[in-house]
Write an enzyme that holds these catalytic residues in place. Structure first.
Site, PDB file in Angstrom:
ATOM      1  N   ASN A  26       0.857  -1.172   0.000  1.00 37.72           N
ATOM      2  CA  ASN A  26       0.000   0.000   0.000  1.00 37.72           C
ATOM      3  C   ASN A  26       0.906   1.239   0.000  1.00 37.72           C
ATOM      4  O   ASN A  26       2.137   1.098  -0.092  1.00 37.72           O
ATOM      5  CB  ASN A  26      -0.983  -0.027   1.185  1.00 37.72           C
ATOM      6  CG  ASN A  26      -0.296   0.038   2.535  1.00 37.72           C
ATOM      7  OD1 ASN A  26       0.799   0.579   2.696  1.00 37.72           O
ATOM      8  ND2 ASN A  26      -0.937  -0.526   3.535  1.00 37.72           N
ATOM      9  N   LEU A  64      -4.114   2.221  -3.297  1.00 37.12           N
ATOM     10  CA  LEU A  64      -4.124   3.642  -2.961  1.00 37.12           C
ATOM     11  C   LEU A  64      -5.304   4.027  -2.078  1.00 37.12           C
ATOM     12  O   LEU A  64      -5.679   5.195  -2.024  1.00 37.12           O
ATOM     13  CB  LEU A  64      -4.181   4.477  -4.255  1.00 37.12           C
ATOM     14  CG  LEU A  64      -3.177   4.141  -5.355  1.00 37.12           C
ATOM     15  CD1 LEU A  64      -3.507   4.918  -6.622  1.00 37.12           C
ATOM     16  CD2 LEU A  64      -1.767   4.431  -4.885  1.00 37.12           C
ATOM     17  N   GLY A  65      -5.894   3.073  -1.414  1.00 41.09           N
ATOM     18  CA  GLY A  65      -7.061   3.369  -0.583  1.00 41.09           C
ATOM     19  C   GLY A  65      -8.217   3.866  -1.433  1.00 41.09           C
ATOM     20  O   GLY A  65      -8.547   3.278  -2.463  1.00 41.09           O
ATOM     21  N   GLY A  68      -7.977   4.094  -5.364  1.00 40.02           N
ATOM     22  CA  GLY A  68      -7.923   2.946  -6.260  1.00 40.02           C
ATOM     23  C   GLY A  68      -6.606   2.203  -6.192  1.00 40.02           C
ATOM     24  O   GLY A  68      -6.105   1.915  -5.114  1.00 40.02           O
ATOM     25  N   ASP A  93     -16.631  -0.301   7.323  1.00 38.26           N
ATOM     26  CA  ASP A  93     -15.377  -0.803   7.889  1.00 38.26           C
ATOM     27  C   ASP A  93     -14.500  -1.252   6.731  1.00 38.26           C
ATOM     28  O   ASP A  93     -14.917  -2.077   5.920  1.00 38.26           O
ATOM     29  CB  ASP A  93     -15.670  -1.968   8.831  1.00 38.26           C
ATOM     30  CG  ASP A  93     -14.445  -2.498   9.552  1.00 38.26           C
ATOM     31  OD1 ASP A  93     -13.311  -2.059   9.240  1.00 38.26           O
ATOM     32  OD2 ASP A  93     -14.615  -3.364  10.424  1.00 38.26           O
ATOM     33  N   THR A  95     -11.603  -2.807   7.038  1.00 41.70           N
ATOM     34  CA  THR A  95     -10.744  -3.922   7.432  1.00 41.70           C
ATOM     35  C   THR A  95     -10.830  -5.030   6.391  1.00 41.70           C
ATOM     36  O   THR A  95     -11.910  -5.474   6.020  1.00 41.70           O
ATOM     37  CB  THR A  95     -11.175  -4.485   8.804  1.00 41.70           C
ATOM     38  OG1 THR A  95     -11.126  -3.437   9.769  1.00 41.70           O
ATOM     39  CG2 THR A  95     -10.267  -5.632   9.230  1.00 41.70           C
ATOM     40  N   GLY A  98      -7.949  -4.428   1.397  1.00 46.20           N
ATOM     41  CA  GLY A  98      -6.759  -4.682   0.591  1.00 46.20           C
ATOM     42  C   GLY A  98      -6.537  -6.172   0.367  1.00 46.20           C
ATOM     43  O   GLY A  98      -6.164  -6.595  -0.732  1.00 46.20           O
ATOM     44  N   ASP A  99      -6.768  -6.970   1.392  1.00 48.21           N
ATOM     45  CA  ASP A  99      -6.628  -8.431   1.261  1.00 48.21           C
ATOM     46  C   ASP A  99      -7.614  -8.967   0.232  1.00 48.21           C
ATOM     47  O   ASP A  99      -7.268  -9.805  -0.605  1.00 48.21           O
ATOM     48  CB  ASP A  99      -6.855  -9.120   2.606  1.00 48.21           C
ATOM     49  CG  ASP A  99      -5.802  -8.758   3.635  1.00 48.21           C
ATOM     50  OD1 ASP A  99      -4.647  -8.501   3.235  1.00 48.21           O
ATOM     51  OD2 ASP A  99      -6.130  -8.736   4.830  1.00 48.21           O
TER      52      ASP A  99
END
Length: 111
Positions: A26, A64-65, A68, A93, A95, A98-99
């Protein structure tokens, strides 16, 4: 090998980068792995990813949160994917986002 940096606060060796078909940090991980290179703009992200490629990573996928993701592919091409709208319009949320993204990307690679 697809290497998810996963927030580990330690350096990654050039030998490990050479083993990776794709490394996926990230923004904060990219900043750390490149010795503090700026990552505020897309151009800075691409330049920072280039340093990881120069060290041996074939492709670099940067999340990039809310902005994108950017993929700097093995051939040097740059692919920008804006974030998609959230159904319902509100993030409750983030959480595991990204995974989930990396898992879907990996599945897309092998299909």
């Amino acid at each position: 090998v697809l290497q998810d940096i996963g927030g580990e606060d330690r350096p990654i060796s050039d030998a490990q980068l050479r083993r990776c078909a794709l490394i996926s940090p990230n923004l904060s991980e990219l900043h750390r792995l490149t010795g503090g290179m700026p990552v505020g703009s897309d151009a800075e992200v691409v330049a920072a990813a280039g340093t990881l490629r120069a060290r041996g990573a074939r492709s670099v996928l940067i999340t990039l949160g809310a902005r994108g993701a950017i993929l700097v592919a093995e051939d040097g091409s740059v692919h920008r994917q804006p974030a998609l709208a959230v159904p319902g319009g509100a993030v409750v949320d983030e959480t595991g986002a990204g995974d989930c993204f990396r898992s879907a990307f990996a599945l897309g690679l092998i299909e």
